[in-house]
Write a protein that holds these residues in place. Structure first.
Motif, PDB file in Angstrom:
ATOM      1  N   ALA A  30       2.182   7.810  -2.188  1.00 46.65           N
ATOM      2  CA  ALA A  30       3.304   7.498  -1.295  1.00 46.65           C
ATOM      3  C   ALA A  30       2.913   6.508  -0.201  1.00 46.65           C
ATOM      4  O   ALA A  30       3.648   5.551   0.085  1.00 46.65           O
ATOM      5  N   ALA A  31       1.771   6.710   0.434  1.00 51.12           N
ATOM      6  CA  ALA A  31       1.356   5.829   1.531  1.00 51.12           C
ATOM      7  C   ALA A  31       1.069   4.415   1.022  1.00 51.12           C
ATOM      8  O   ALA A  31       1.452   3.430   1.660  1.00 51.12           O
ATOM      9  N   GLU A  32       0.421   4.311  -0.125  1.00 56.47           N
ATOM     10  CA  GLU A  32       0.130   2.989  -0.672  1.00 56.47           C
ATOM     11  C   GLU A  32       1.402   2.284  -1.116  1.00 56.47           C
ATOM     12  O   GLU A  32       1.549   1.071  -0.923  1.00 56.47           O
ATOM     13  N   ARG A  33       2.321   3.032  -1.707  1.00 57.11           N
ATOM     14  CA  ARG A  33       3.594   2.417  -2.118  1.00 57.11           C
ATOM     15  C   ARG A  33       4.348   1.878  -0.913  1.00 57.11           C
ATOM     16  O   ARG A  33       4.950   0.803  -0.977  1.00 57.11           O
ATOM     17  N   LYS A  34       4.303   2.587   0.182  1.00 54.35           N
ATOM     18  CA  LYS A  34       4.982   2.129   1.394  1.00 54.35           C
ATOM     19  C   LYS A  34       4.326   0.859   1.921  1.00 54.35           C
ATOM     20  O   LYS A  34       5.005  -0.079   2.356  1.00 54.35           O
ATOM     21  N   TYR A  35       2.986   0.805   1.871  1.00 54.60           N
ATOM     22  CA  TYR A  35       2.268  -0.393   2.324  1.00 54.60           C
ATOM     23  C   TYR A  35       2.683  -1.615   1.497  1.00 54.60           C
ATOM     24  O   TYR A  35       2.982  -2.683   2.046  1.00 54.60           O
ATOM     25  N   PHE A  36       2.693  -1.488   0.187  1.00 50.33           N
ATOM     26  CA  PHE A  36       3.027  -2.610  -0.675  1.00 50.33           C
ATOM     27  C   PHE A  36       4.503  -3.002  -0.582  1.00 50.33           C
ATOM     28  O   PHE A  36       4.868  -4.122  -0.959  1.00 50.33           O
ATOM     29  N   SER A  37       5.341  -2.099  -0.093  1.00 51.17           N
ATOM     30  CA  SER A  37       6.782  -2.353  -0.025  1.00 51.17           C
ATOM     31  C   SER A  37       7.195  -3.039   1.272  1.00 51.17           C
ATOM     32  O   SER A  37       8.392  -3.191   1.538  1.00 51.17           O
ATOM     33  N   ARG A  38       6.244  -3.458   2.086  1.00 54.23           N
ATOM     34  CA  ARG A  38       6.534  -4.127   3.354  1.00 54.23           C
ATOM     35  C   ARG A  38       5.859  -5.497   3.370  1.00 54.23           C
ATOM     36  O   ARG A  38       4.822  -5.688   2.756  1.00 54.23           O
ATOM     37  N   ASP A  39       6.463  -6.443   4.115  1.00 56.74           N
ATOM     38  CA  ASP A  39       5.745  -7.690   4.368  1.00 56.74           C
ATOM     39  C   ASP A  39       5.105  -7.584   5.749  1.00 56.74           C
ATOM     40  O   ASP A  39       4.784  -6.483   6.188  1.00 56.74           O
ATOM     41  N   ILE A  40       4.900  -8.699   6.444  1.00 53.41           N
ATOM     42  CA  ILE A  40       4.185  -8.611   7.718  1.00 53.41           C
ATOM     43  C   ILE A  40       5.045  -7.986   8.823  1.00 53.41           C
ATOM     44  O   ILE A  40       4.534  -7.685   9.896  1.00 53.41           O
ATOM     45  N   ASP A  44      13.297  -1.723   9.371  1.00 51.83           N
ATOM     46  CA  ASP A  44      13.870  -0.388   9.515  1.00 51.83           C
ATOM     47  C   ASP A  44      14.786  -0.077   8.333  1.00 51.83           C
ATOM     48  O   ASP A  44      15.617  -0.888   7.935  1.00 51.83           O
ATOM     49  N   GLY A  45      14.614   1.110   7.781  1.00 50.82           N
ATOM     50  CA  GLY A  45      15.499   1.560   6.708  1.00 50.82           C
ATOM     51  C   GLY A  45      15.223   0.949   5.358  1.00 50.82           C
ATOM     52  O   GLY A  45      15.992   1.160   4.410  1.00 50.82           O
ATOM     53  N   ALA A  46      14.145   0.178   5.216  1.00 50.08           N
ATOM     54  CA  ALA A  46      13.838  -0.445   3.927  1.00 50.08           C
ATOM     55  C   ALA A  46      13.402   0.613   2.923  1.00 50.08           C
ATOM     56  O   ALA A  46      12.787   1.628   3.275  1.00 50.08           O
ATOM     57  N   ALA A  47      13.737   0.386   1.670  1.00 53.48           N
ATOM     58  CA  ALA A  47      13.364   1.315   0.609  1.00 53.48           C
ATOM     59  C   ALA A  47      11.876   1.159   0.275  1.00 53.48           C
ATOM     60  O   ALA A  47      11.226   0.195   0.676  1.00 53.48           O
ATOM     61  N   VAL A  48      11.354   2.103  -0.461  1.00 50.71           N
ATOM     62  CA  VAL A  48       9.963   2.087  -0.906  1.00 50.71           C
ATOM     63  C   VAL A  48       9.957   2.044  -2.428  1.00 50.71           C
ATOM     64  O   VAL A  48      10.727   2.755  -3.089  1.00 50.71           O
ATOM     65  N   ALA A  49       9.101   1.214  -2.984  1.00 48.62           N
ATOM     66  CA  ALA A  49       9.015   1.102  -4.439  1.00 48.62           C
ATOM     67  C   ALA A  49       8.628   2.442  -5.061  1.00 48.62           C
ATOM     68  O   ALA A  49       7.850   3.209  -4.492  1.00 48.62           O
ATOM     69  N   GLU A  50       9.168   2.710  -6.231  1.00 51.34           N
ATOM     70  CA  GLU A  50       8.841   3.940  -6.956  1.00 51.34           C
ATOM     71  C   GLU A  50       7.403   3.908  -7.456  1.00 51.34           C
ATOM     72  O   GLU A  50       6.707   4.927  -7.485  1.00 51.34           O
ATOM     73  N   VAL A  51       6.953   2.733  -7.838  1.00 47.97           N
ATOM     74  CA  VAL A  51       5.595   2.578  -8.352  1.00 47.97           C
ATOM     75  C   VAL A  51       5.178   1.124  -8.169  1.00 47.97           C
ATOM     76  O   VAL A  51       6.014   0.210  -8.191  1.00 47.97           O
ATOM     77  N   VAL A  52       3.885   0.899  -7.946  1.00 49.59           N
ATOM     78  CA  VAL A  52       3.319  -0.450  -7.828  1.00 49.59           C
ATOM     79  C   VAL A  52       2.400  -0.670  -9.027  1.00 49.59           C
ATOM     80  O   VAL A  52       1.547   0.165  -9.329  1.00 49.59           O
ATOM     81  N   VAL A  53       2.585  -1.797  -9.698  1.00 55.86           N
ATOM     82  CA  VAL A  53       1.819  -2.107 -10.907  1.00 55.86           C
ATOM     83  C   VAL A  53       1.067  -3.409 -10.696  1.00 55.86           C
ATOM     84  O   VAL A  53       1.601  -4.366 -10.116  1.00 55.86           O
ATOM     85  N   PRO A  90      11.794  -3.917  -1.190  1.00 57.33           N
ATOM     86  CA  PRO A  90      12.830  -3.307  -2.025  1.00 57.33           C
ATOM     87  C   PRO A  90      14.113  -3.040  -1.242  1.00 57.33           C
ATOM     88  O   PRO A  90      14.082  -2.614  -0.084  1.00 57.33           O
ATOM     89  N   ASP A  91      15.240  -3.325  -1.890  1.00 60.42           N
ATOM     90  CA  ASP A  91      16.536  -3.041  -1.267  1.00 60.42           C
ATOM     91  C   ASP A  91      17.185  -1.818  -1.880  1.00 60.42           C
ATOM     92  O   ASP A  91      18.340  -1.517  -1.589  1.00 60.42           O
ATOM     93  N   ARG A  92      16.452  -1.108  -2.738  1.00 58.41           N
ATOM     94  CA  ARG A  92      16.980   0.103  -3.376  1.00 58.41           C
ATOM     95  C   ARG A  92      15.812   0.986  -3.794  1.00 58.41           C
ATOM     96  O   ARG A  92      14.682   0.513  -3.923  1.00 58.41           O
ATOM     97  N   GLU A  93      16.091   2.254  -3.983  1.00 60.76           N
ATOM     98  CA  GLU A  93      15.065   3.169  -4.452  1.00 60.76           C
ATOM     99  C   GLU A  93      14.840   2.968  -5.957  1.00 60.76           C
ATOM    100  O   GLU A  93      15.688   2.448  -6.667  1.00 60.76           O
ATOM    101  N   GLY A  94      13.679   3.402  -6.423  1.00 60.46           N
ATOM    102  CA  GLY A  94      13.410   3.388  -7.853  1.00 60.46           C
ATOM    103  C   GLY A  94      12.915   2.078  -8.416  1.00 60.46           C
ATOM    104  O   GLY A  94      12.891   1.901  -9.636  1.00 60.46           O
TER     105      GLY A  94
END
Length: 232
Positions: A30-40, A44-53, A90-94
């Motif tokens: 979860a923590a790593e997915r959140k890191y990869f789902s953000r830019d610099i 607020d309120g941005a979604a988090v990727a379900e998985v990073v590949v 991400p602008d959506r979950e999943g």
């Protein structure tokens, strides 16, 4: 890697993606997915990727895109992570987020025809270190964050010169097909499709490779500044 935060459907997707790229290159924590789902910036309120590949080549990218499509997941490509435009947030979950930094090869350096072909995950620093020692510079001006930012990421954001200096690209489309715009090393006529992918931030396809024009580094360069007493 932990998957206990994921649903059973997500766990199945993780296993399927792991079979393509290797489980060591699938991130479900979860923590790593959140890191990869953000830019610099932290949106607020941005979604988090379900998985990073983290695919290693164009065939793996294509296979991941097909698997994500079959699972009904959006696919989001990410370069060096230096963006501030929310382009890969991400602008959506999943969503399945593609970390393309493993596609970092110098594929073909041709001093005679003055071009270089690189993987989209190649950093501008790596590209510069390769060609500057041979007396060349890229026609495209690298971004200020070139130590970390990637060639594919910059082209996807049309930074700073877009596709003007690009001879051809390799792209994985949304259905997993691989297309290539023809690299041109001599002046030619006919339409070029490179511009279709400039600034598209992955919406038209995932850039996996780019061929960039070069020019000979000048023997000497001089810089100057000019000051004015007023705006007028």
């Amino acid at each position: 890697m932990t998957v206990n935060e994921s649903s059973s459907a997500a766990s199945g997707l993780v296993a399927r993606l792991g079979a393509i790229v290797g489980l060591g290159h699938v991130i479900a924590d979860a923590a790593e997915r959140k890191y990869f789902s953000r830019d610099i910036f932290f949106w607020d309120g941005a979604a988090v990727a379900e998985v990073v590949v983290q695919p290693a080549d164009v065939d793996e990218v294509a296979a991941v895109v097909r698997a994500a499509r079959q699972a009904g997941c959006a696919v989001i490509p990410r370069g060096g992570g230096m963006s501030y435009t929310k382009g890969y947030v991400p602008d959506r979950e999943g969503a399945v987020l593609l970390d393309l930094r493993r596609l970092d090869s110098i594929i073909d350096f041709n001093p005679q025809d003055m071009y270089v072909t690189v993987g989209s995950g190649c950093t501008w620093r790596k590209l510069s270190e390769t060609i500057e020692g041979e007396g060349f510079l890229p026609v495209i001006t690298p971004p200020f964050s070139g130590i970390y930012s990637t060639v594919g990421g910059a082209l996807s954001q049309n930074v700073p010169d877009g596709m003007d200096g690009v001879l051809g690209v390799e792209v994985v489309l949304g259905d997993g097909r691989i297309v290539r715009t023809r690299p041109l090393t001599r002046q030619s006529s006919g339409p070029m499709l490179n511009g279709l992918f400039a600034g598209a931030e992955g919406t038209m396809g995932v850039i996996t490779e780019a061929t960039i024009r070069l020019f000979a580094e000048p023997e000497e360069r001089t810089f100057a500044t000019v000051g004015f007493a007023s705006f007028e």
